[in-house]
Design a protein around this motif. Structure first.
Motif, PDB file in Angstrom:
ATOM      1  N   TRP A  97       0.910  -1.122  -0.260  1.00  0.00           N
ATOM      2  CA  TRP A  97      -0.004  -0.056  -0.226  1.00  0.00           C
ATOM      3  C   TRP A  97       0.855   0.973  -0.015  1.00  0.00           C
ATOM      4  O   TRP A  97       2.148   1.688   0.780  1.00  0.00           O
ATOM      5  N   THR A 136      -3.050   4.010  -2.443  1.00  0.00           N
ATOM      6  CA  THR A 136      -3.509   2.820  -4.034  1.00  0.00           C
ATOM      7  C   THR A 136      -2.484   1.757  -3.393  1.00  0.00           C
ATOM      8  O   THR A 136      -1.379   1.607  -2.376  1.00  0.00           O
ATOM      9  N   CYS A 137      -2.788   0.828  -4.256  1.00  0.00           N
ATOM     10  CA  CYS A 137      -1.170  -0.492  -4.478  1.00  0.00           C
ATOM     11  C   CYS A 137      -0.920  -0.880  -4.934  1.00  0.00           C
ATOM     12  O   CYS A 137      -0.779  -0.346  -6.710  1.00  0.00           O
ATOM     13  N   SER A 157      -3.580  -4.148  -8.374  1.00  0.00           N
ATOM     14  CA  SER A 157      -5.051  -4.251  -7.563  1.00  0.00           C
ATOM     15  C   SER A 157      -5.350  -4.643  -6.222  1.00  0.00           C
ATOM     16  O   SER A 157      -4.249  -4.947  -5.602  1.00  0.00           O
ATOM     17  N   ASN A 158      -5.807  -3.599  -6.028  1.00  0.00           N
ATOM     18  CA  ASN A 158      -5.945  -3.888  -3.774  1.00  0.00           C
ATOM     19  C   ASN A 158      -6.205  -5.513  -3.800  1.00  0.00           C
ATOM     20  O   ASN A 158      -5.991  -5.173  -2.395  1.00  0.00           O
ATOM     21  N   CYS A 193      -2.135  -6.390  -2.730  1.00  0.00           N
ATOM     22  CA  CYS A 193      -2.170  -5.601  -0.875  1.00  0.00           C
ATOM     23  C   CYS A 193      -3.115  -6.304  -0.116  1.00  0.00           C
ATOM     24  O   CYS A 193      -1.812  -6.440   1.080  1.00  0.00           O
ATOM     25  N   THR A 194      -4.067  -6.597  -0.479  1.00  0.00           N
ATOM     26  CA  THR A 194      -4.652  -7.222   0.625  1.00  0.00           C
ATOM     27  C   THR A 194      -4.017  -8.409   0.979  1.00  0.00           C
ATOM     28  O   THR A 194      -4.274  -8.978   2.297  1.00  0.00           O
ATOM     29  N   ARG A 202      -5.581  -3.111   4.291  1.00  0.00           N
ATOM     30  CA  ARG A 202      -5.775  -1.328   3.750  1.00  0.00           C
ATOM     31  C   ARG A 202      -5.616  -0.594   4.776  1.00  0.00           C
ATOM     32  O   ARG A 202      -6.396  -0.376   5.312  1.00  0.00           O
TER      33      ARG A 202
END
Length: 630
Positions: free
Chosen positions: A422, A444-445, A458-459, A462-463, A468
């Motif tokens: 992130w 943002t990722c 895409s999120n 990173c998740t 987040r």
């Protein structure tokens, strides 16, 4: 004239001390010597009895003893010597040159004549013959019939090389060990005297080498050191002469120095130490430290020690310990390249021992790398770790500050794509300054590549790695407050100047709806004043003084005068309370006066009058001032 006995004084064998051959020249030898081109001096001795020319005149040759009688008017001492070149004749009495005068005459044939001899003329007379090839000396004794006479010397003989040495009694002898020392005690006297030898006042036994007035001390050692005395005694009395024997031992090195161990225990075992040696020693020391250098020597007498550096006297900071046997160098960094030496000296010789100090140098080292500055991406580098070393051990880096630093080249490391993560921007300003607001940021990722570019992801990417971060938060939630002040009070505070006083008011911290809160919550705001100066007619005052009264005395130490001091209003000129005038110093209301000497009668009358006035005015002042200050 009396012949001298061999067993008493040994004149026939020991009065002659010559550098020529030890024989008695005959008339044939004398004739042959005249034809020789070169010959050392030789004094001709005649053993025949002395010639008594008359009852008052005695003529004798060397090797005899002359006994002065009460009627002796003249003594003639003959001295005949041969040699080529012709020897020069000189006379000495008891080792000192004869001073010629109207009684002590040197005749043309080099004979010595003593006219009207007296007791002061008693002694040993030596005829000395010398030329360029050598010298010869023979003695004759002139004495009185009475206690014996000993030929003595007052010189000092120092022997550091010869295997044997011979001295007259009375001399001081300093010799090396293992030498043979002969002490000669030549005695003259009538009646004949008996000789006895002593060491340190203890009689020597016959086992010692005693012969014809000679004492032989063979193979001298330290145990032979002492005072040797020769006593000559006859029926008329006795006389004693002594010689001090000192045994010398040249300085020699020792394998250890006990004083050095003691000094180390007091200073600290961390101090470097080394012993000097004749061949030289060496010690490695750290810069800035101290060092102890020991000079382990022995000798008799105790050697004097001189310390040198590169052959020159010491000029660096140092201390000498243990009677100079230990050199304490306070800071070895003050010592350039060179050699320390200790010179040990006594009367028997000298010894030089030496050592050199090697100072370790601080050095930079770059043999290790620091940790990489990044775990991924395109900026990771490793720098060589700069260390300061002394003898391979790391020390504080400040020790190498005077050394030039080596060039450090960074090395790339961990240059690879980073995992998705992130990325957040900074928080926006809060929407409210108080009472509660919000602020926002962008989340943002992204992924940082090994080339340094950032790639959006895409999120979900990173998740999987982390939760987040929030993009909104509350801010400035503290209540809105302000300072509130009351109206100014009356201008009736203490006077601080002409017509100037102080007035006060209350200052509060409260919220917008009027609720009072602690003053700390308004601390970020400028605080209004709670006091200020103000003008008032009440403070229009000043000190008023009257004229001084007449002095209570015309002389002496008791005279004084006073005046009235009041605080009055400027406009009404009426007295007011004195504290209104306290902003200005109060003038003095009394002082001494007429402090001059006066005559006794006047002084007594004046003093009584003054003390009476003081008591009277003191009562009046106490009634006026009451319990307050006056």
């Amino acid at each position: 004239e009396y012949p001298l006995h061999r067993h008493v004084s040994g004149f026939t064998s020991s009065l002659r001390t010559s550098s020529a051959e030890a024989f008695l020249p005959t008339s044939v030898d004398l004739a042959n010597s005249l034809r020789r081109p070169h010959q050392k001096p030789a004094i001709l001795r005649k053993i025949s009895a002395a010639q008594q020319l008359s009852a008052s005149e005695v003529v004798t040759h060397l090797g005899q003893t002359v006994v002065l009688a009460s009627g002796t008017l003249s003594v003639l001492l003959h001295c005949e010597a041969v040699g080529n070149p012709k020897p020069t004749i000189s006379w000495a009495k008891n080792g000192k040159e004869v001073k010629y005068n109207d009684r002590m005459l040197l005749q043309p044939d080099d004979s010595l004549q003593i006219l009207a001899p007296v007791e002061a003329d008693v002694g040993f007379y030596a005829c000395n013959a010398s030329n360029a090839l050598g010298s010869d000396s023979v003695s004759i004794a002139v004495t009185l019939a009475g206690k014996p006479l000993i030929k003595a010397s007052r010189g000092t003989v120092i022997n550091t090389e010869l295997p044997a040495v011979t001295v007259d009694i009375g001399s001081t002898v300093k010799t090396i060990q293992r030498a043979n020392v002969t002490i000669s005690c030549q005695v003259a006297g009538v009646p004949e005297a008996e000789v006895t030898w002593f060491k340190n006042k203890v009689k020597l036994s016959s086992t010692h080498h005693l012969h014809d007035g000679l004492l032989l001390i063979a193979n001298v050692s330290l145990s032979d050191q002492g005072l040797y005395s020769c006593k000559a005694a006859n029926l008329r009395g006795e006389v004693t002469e002594s010689s001090q024997l000192w045994v010398l031992e040249p300085p020699r090195p020792l394998p250890y120095l006990e004083d050095l161990t003691a000094v180390l225990s007091s200073i600290g075992t961390s101090t470097h130490s080394v012993l000097t040696s004749p061949s030289g020693t060496k010690m490695t020391v750290s810069p800035g430290t101290s060092a102890l250098i020991g000079c382990a020597v022995d000798g008799h007498p105790t050697p004097n020690i001189t310390w040198l550096y590169s052959g020159e006297p010491l000029s660096l900071q140092h201390r000498l310990l243990a009677v100079g046997r230990i050199l304490h160098i306070l800071n070895v960094s003050d010592v350039p390249d060179g050699e320390f030496s200790c010179l040990a000296q006594n009367e028997a010789g000298s010894l030089t021992q030496k050592t050199s100090l090697a100072i370790q140098e601080y050095q930079w080292s770059v043999d290790k790398l620091m940790a990489c500055s990044a775990s991924c991406g395109h900026k990771g580098v490793q720098l060589p770790q700069l260390r300061c070393l002394l003898d391979g051990a790391e020390v504080n880096i400040s020790h190498c500050k005077e050394k030039p630093k080596p060039a450090l080249q960074p090395i790339a490391c961990n240059r690879r794509d980073c995992p998705s993560r992130w990325m957040v921007t900074s928080w926006s300003p809060c929407t409210q300054s108080c009472g509660g607001g919000i602020q926002m940021r962008r989340v943002t990722c992204q992924r940082l590549t090994a080339k340094g570019s950032s790639v959006p992801m895409s999120n979900e990417a990173c998740t999987q790695v982390s939760k987040r971060p929030v993009d909104t938060q509350n801010c400035n939630r503290q209540p809105c407050v302000e300072w509130v002040a009351s109206s100014w009070g009356q201008c009736n505070g203490p006077c601080i100047g002409p017509r100037l006083a102080v007035q006060h008011r209350q200052v509060f911290c409260q919220t917008k709806d009027g609720t009072s809160v602690s003053l700390d919550q308004c601390s970020a705001l400028p605080r209004p004043l709670s006091t200020q100066n103000c003008w008032t007619d009440v403070c229009g005052v000043h000190w008023r003084v009257s004229l001084w009264t007449v002095c209570t005395a015309t002389c002496g130490n008791y005279g004084f005068q006073s005046r009235r001091v009041d605080c009055v209003h400027v406009r009404t000129n009426k007295p007011v309370l004195e504290h209104h005038c306290s902003w200005r110093p109060r003038p003095a209301n009394w002082q001494r006066c007429n402090i001059t000497p006066c005559e006794n009668g006047t002084l007594l009358r004046e003093g009584e009058a003054v003390r009476h006035r003081e008591r009277k005015e003191g009562r009046a002042a106490s009634q006026k001032c009451g319990a307050g200050p006056c």
